[in-house]
Write a protein that holds these residues in place. Structure first.
Motif, PDB file in Angstrom:
ATOM      1  N   ASP A   1      18.216 -46.778 -30.776  1.00  0.00           N
ATOM      2  CA  ASP A   1      17.749 -46.830 -29.396  1.00  0.00           C
ATOM      3  C   ASP A   1      16.249 -47.088 -29.312  1.00  0.00           C
ATOM      4  N   ALA A   2      15.538 -46.966 -30.427  1.00  0.00           N
ATOM      5  CA  ALA A   2      14.090 -47.173 -30.443  1.00  0.00           C
ATOM      6  C   ALA A   2      13.701 -48.585 -30.853  1.00  0.00           C
ATOM      7  N   ALA A   3      14.657 -49.450 -31.122  1.00  0.00           N
ATOM      8  CA  ALA A   3      14.363 -50.802 -31.609  1.00  0.00           C
ATOM      9  C   ALA A   3      13.717 -51.650 -30.519  1.00  0.00           C
ATOM     10  N   PRO A   4      12.685 -52.418 -30.869  1.00  0.00           N
ATOM     11  CA  PRO A   4      12.039 -53.311 -29.901  1.00  0.00           C
ATOM     12  C   PRO A   4      12.867 -54.578 -29.689  1.00  0.00           C
ATOM     13  N   VAL A   5      14.034 -54.406 -29.077  1.00  0.00           N
ATOM     14  CA  VAL A   5      15.007 -55.494 -28.940  1.00  0.00           C
ATOM     15  C   VAL A   5      14.434 -56.668 -28.166  1.00  0.00           C
ATOM     16  N   GLU A   6      13.728 -56.398 -27.076  1.00  0.00           N
ATOM     17  CA  GLU A   6      13.226 -57.491 -26.241  1.00  0.00           C
ATOM     18  C   GLU A   6      12.287 -58.401 -27.031  1.00  0.00           C
ATOM     19  N   LYS A   7      11.375 -57.798 -27.801  1.00  0.00           N
ATOM     20  CA  LYS A   7      10.430 -58.583 -28.602  1.00  0.00           C
ATOM     21  C   LYS A   7      11.172 -59.442 -29.617  1.00  0.00           C
ATOM     22  N   ARG A   8      12.116 -58.850 -30.328  1.00  0.00           N
ATOM     23  CA  ARG A   8      12.860 -59.596 -31.344  1.00  0.00           C
ATOM     24  C   ARG A   8      13.751 -60.642 -30.710  1.00  0.00           C
ATOM     25  N   GLY A   9      14.404 -60.259 -29.614  1.00  0.00           N
ATOM     26  CA  GLY A   9      15.295 -61.194 -28.940  1.00  0.00           C
ATOM     27  C   GLY A   9      14.564 -62.422 -28.442  1.00  0.00           C
ATOM     28  N   THR A  10      13.370 -62.217 -27.877  1.00  0.00           N
ATOM     29  CA  THR A  10      12.569 -63.335 -27.390  1.00  0.00           C
ATOM     30  C   THR A  10      12.144 -64.228 -28.540  1.00  0.00           C
ATOM     31  N   LEU A  11      11.647 -63.621 -29.605  1.00  0.00           N
ATOM     32  CA  LEU A  11      11.196 -64.381 -30.764  1.00  0.00           C
ATOM     33  C   LEU A  11      12.332 -65.229 -31.330  1.00  0.00           C
ATOM     34  N   LEU A  12      13.510 -64.636 -31.472  1.00  0.00           N
ATOM     35  CA  LEU A  12      14.628 -65.358 -32.071  1.00  0.00           C
ATOM     36  C   LEU A  12      15.267 -66.357 -31.108  1.00  0.00           C
ATOM     37  N   SER A  13      15.297 -66.036 -29.805  1.00  0.00           N
ATOM     38  CA  SER A  13      15.887 -66.993 -28.866  1.00  0.00           C
ATOM     39  C   SER A  13      15.065 -68.279 -28.798  1.00  0.00           C
ATOM     40  N   ASN A  14      13.771 -68.170 -29.094  1.00  0.00           N
ATOM     41  CA  ASN A  14      12.911 -69.352 -29.110  1.00  0.00           C
ATOM     42  C   ASN A  14      13.289 -70.330 -30.226  1.00  0.00           C
ATOM     43  N   VAL A  15      14.033 -69.863 -31.235  1.00  0.00           N
ATOM     44  CA  VAL A  15      14.437 -70.750 -32.330  1.00  0.00           C
ATOM     45  C   VAL A  15      15.955 -70.964 -32.360  1.00  0.00           C
ATOM     46  N   GLY A  16      16.623 -70.679 -31.238  1.00  0.00           N
ATOM     47  CA  GLY A  16      18.038 -70.998 -31.125  1.00  0.00           C
ATOM     48  C   GLY A  16      19.002 -69.925 -31.584  1.00  0.00           C
ATOM     49  N   VAL A  17      18.574 -68.671 -31.561  1.00  0.00           N
ATOM     50  CA  VAL A  17      19.435 -67.563 -31.978  1.00  0.00           C
ATOM     51  C   VAL A  17      19.805 -66.722 -30.772  1.00  0.00           C
ATOM     52  N   SER A  18      21.071 -66.394 -30.641  1.00  0.00           N
ATOM     53  CA  SER A  18      21.529 -65.464 -29.617  1.00  0.00           C
ATOM     54  C   SER A  18      21.686 -64.098 -30.274  1.00  0.00           C
ATOM     55  N   LEU A  19      20.869 -63.122 -29.841  1.00  0.00           N
ATOM     56  CA  LEU A  19      20.833 -61.801 -30.458  1.00  0.00           C
ATOM     57  C   LEU A  19      21.550 -60.800 -29.561  1.00  0.00           C
ATOM     58  N   ASN A  20      22.658 -60.232 -30.055  1.00  0.00           N
ATOM     59  CA  ASN A  20      23.419 -59.230 -29.306  1.00  0.00           C
ATOM     60  C   ASN A  20      23.177 -57.867 -29.932  1.00  0.00           C
ATOM     61  N   ALA A  21      22.297 -57.094 -29.295  1.00  0.00           N
ATOM     62  CA  ALA A  21      21.924 -55.778 -29.819  1.00  0.00           C
ATOM     63  C   ALA A  21      22.911 -54.714 -29.362  1.00  0.00           C
ATOM     64  N   HIS A  22      23.275 -53.850 -30.288  1.00  0.00           N
ATOM     65  CA  HIS A  22      24.120 -52.693 -29.977  1.00  0.00           C
ATOM     66  C   HIS A  22      23.518 -51.474 -30.671  1.00  0.00           C
ATOM     67  N   ILE A  23      23.401 -50.395 -29.920  1.00  0.00           N
ATOM     68  CA  ILE A  23      22.828 -49.165 -30.472  1.00  0.00           C
ATOM     69  C   ILE A  23      23.896 -48.458 -31.306  1.00  0.00           C
ATOM     70  N   PHE A  24      23.689 -48.449 -32.622  1.00  0.00           N
ATOM     71  CA  PHE A  24      24.616 -47.811 -33.549  1.00  0.00           C
ATOM     72  C   PHE A  24      24.196 -46.387 -33.890  1.00  0.00           C
ATOM     73  N   TYR A  25      22.956 -46.025 -33.571  1.00  0.00           N
ATOM     74  CA  TYR A  25      22.469 -44.655 -33.784  1.00  0.00           C
ATOM     75  C   TYR A  25      21.237 -44.435 -32.921  1.00  0.00           C
ATOM     76  N   ARG A  26      20.954 -43.156 -32.673  1.00  0.00           N
ATOM     77  CA  ARG A  26      19.777 -42.800 -31.878  1.00  0.00           C
ATOM     78  C   ARG A  26      18.810 -41.987 -32.724  1.00  0.00           C
ATOM     79  N   ASN A  27      17.527 -42.145 -32.420  1.00  0.00           N
ATOM     80  CA  ASN A  27      16.486 -41.328 -33.048  1.00  0.00           C
ATOM     81  C   ASN A  27      16.156 -40.189 -32.094  1.00  0.00           C
ATOM     82  N   ASP A  28      16.500 -38.973 -32.467  1.00  0.00           N
ATOM     83  CA  ASP A  28      16.141 -37.800 -31.668  1.00  0.00           C
ATOM     84  C   ASP A  28      14.997 -37.066 -32.335  1.00  0.00           C
ATOM     85  N   ARG A  29      14.117 -36.547 -31.511  1.00  0.00           N
ATOM     86  CA  ARG A  29      12.973 -35.789 -32.021  1.00  0.00           C
ATOM     87  C   ARG A  29      13.437 -34.432 -32.523  1.00  0.00           C
TER      88      ARG A  29
END
Length: 177
Positions: A116-144
């Protein structure tokens, strides 16, 4: 340790399951719709395969899917499952390097098992600029980890292992900023 330092490992986060499993089950059982799985952490590899082997019995059920890994620990964790990265970048700072490596051959639809802490938007934007469709799914959460669990000690140096551990530490000890 080799140089005489005393090390004390203190967890500031704990990894817990996501709030809902339904999207993960759908992503894993629909694995055939992806060209790639994009891993950015060893935890992502571990949690993805935990879910994968609840749905499938054999790694061959992945079919012809390919794997991208960011960082040597991520690639090592993937190798521990008996698989290798088809595309790898040396570090998280290597995201741009990974995007630069993606050419027509590496374009496609990527499953991104993340926290849940992954910077998905940053990575998704970077990769979509080169023709990649990134489908993020939260497989685990970081709890304090609660403050009462963390000892109040003096440190000469602090080494954090991820941005999540930094955030959790300063949430517990805001006066240390």
């Amino acid at each position: 340790r080799e140089l005489g330092a005393e090390l004390l490992e203190i967890p500031t986060i704990k990894l817990v399951p996501p709030s809902s499993n339904a999207p993960l089950i759908e992503a894993v059982t629909g694995i055939g719709s992806y060209d790639w799985i994009f891993f950015t952490s060893a935890n992502g590899v571990e949690h993805f395969f935990d879910y994968f082997f609840k749905a499938f019995r054999d790694v061959r059920d992945l079919g012809s899917i390919r794997f991208a890994a960011v960082g040597p620990a991520t690639a090592d964790e993937l190798r521990a499952t008996g698989l290798r990265a088809d595309l790898a970048a040396k570090s998280l700072g290597g995201m741009q390097a990974l995007a630069d490596k993606i050419t027509g051959e590496f374009r496609g639809t990527y499953l991104y098992p993340c926290s849940d802490a992954a910077p998905v938007e940053k990575r998704g934007t970077l990769l979509s600029n080169v023709g990649v469709s990134l489908n993020a799914h939260i497989f685990y959460r970081n709890d304090r980890v609660d403050e009462k669990v963390l000892p109040r000690l003096h440190f000469d140096r602090v080494l954090f292992t991820s941005a999540s551990t930094v955030d959790a530490y300063f949430e517990n000890y805001p006066e240390e900023k």
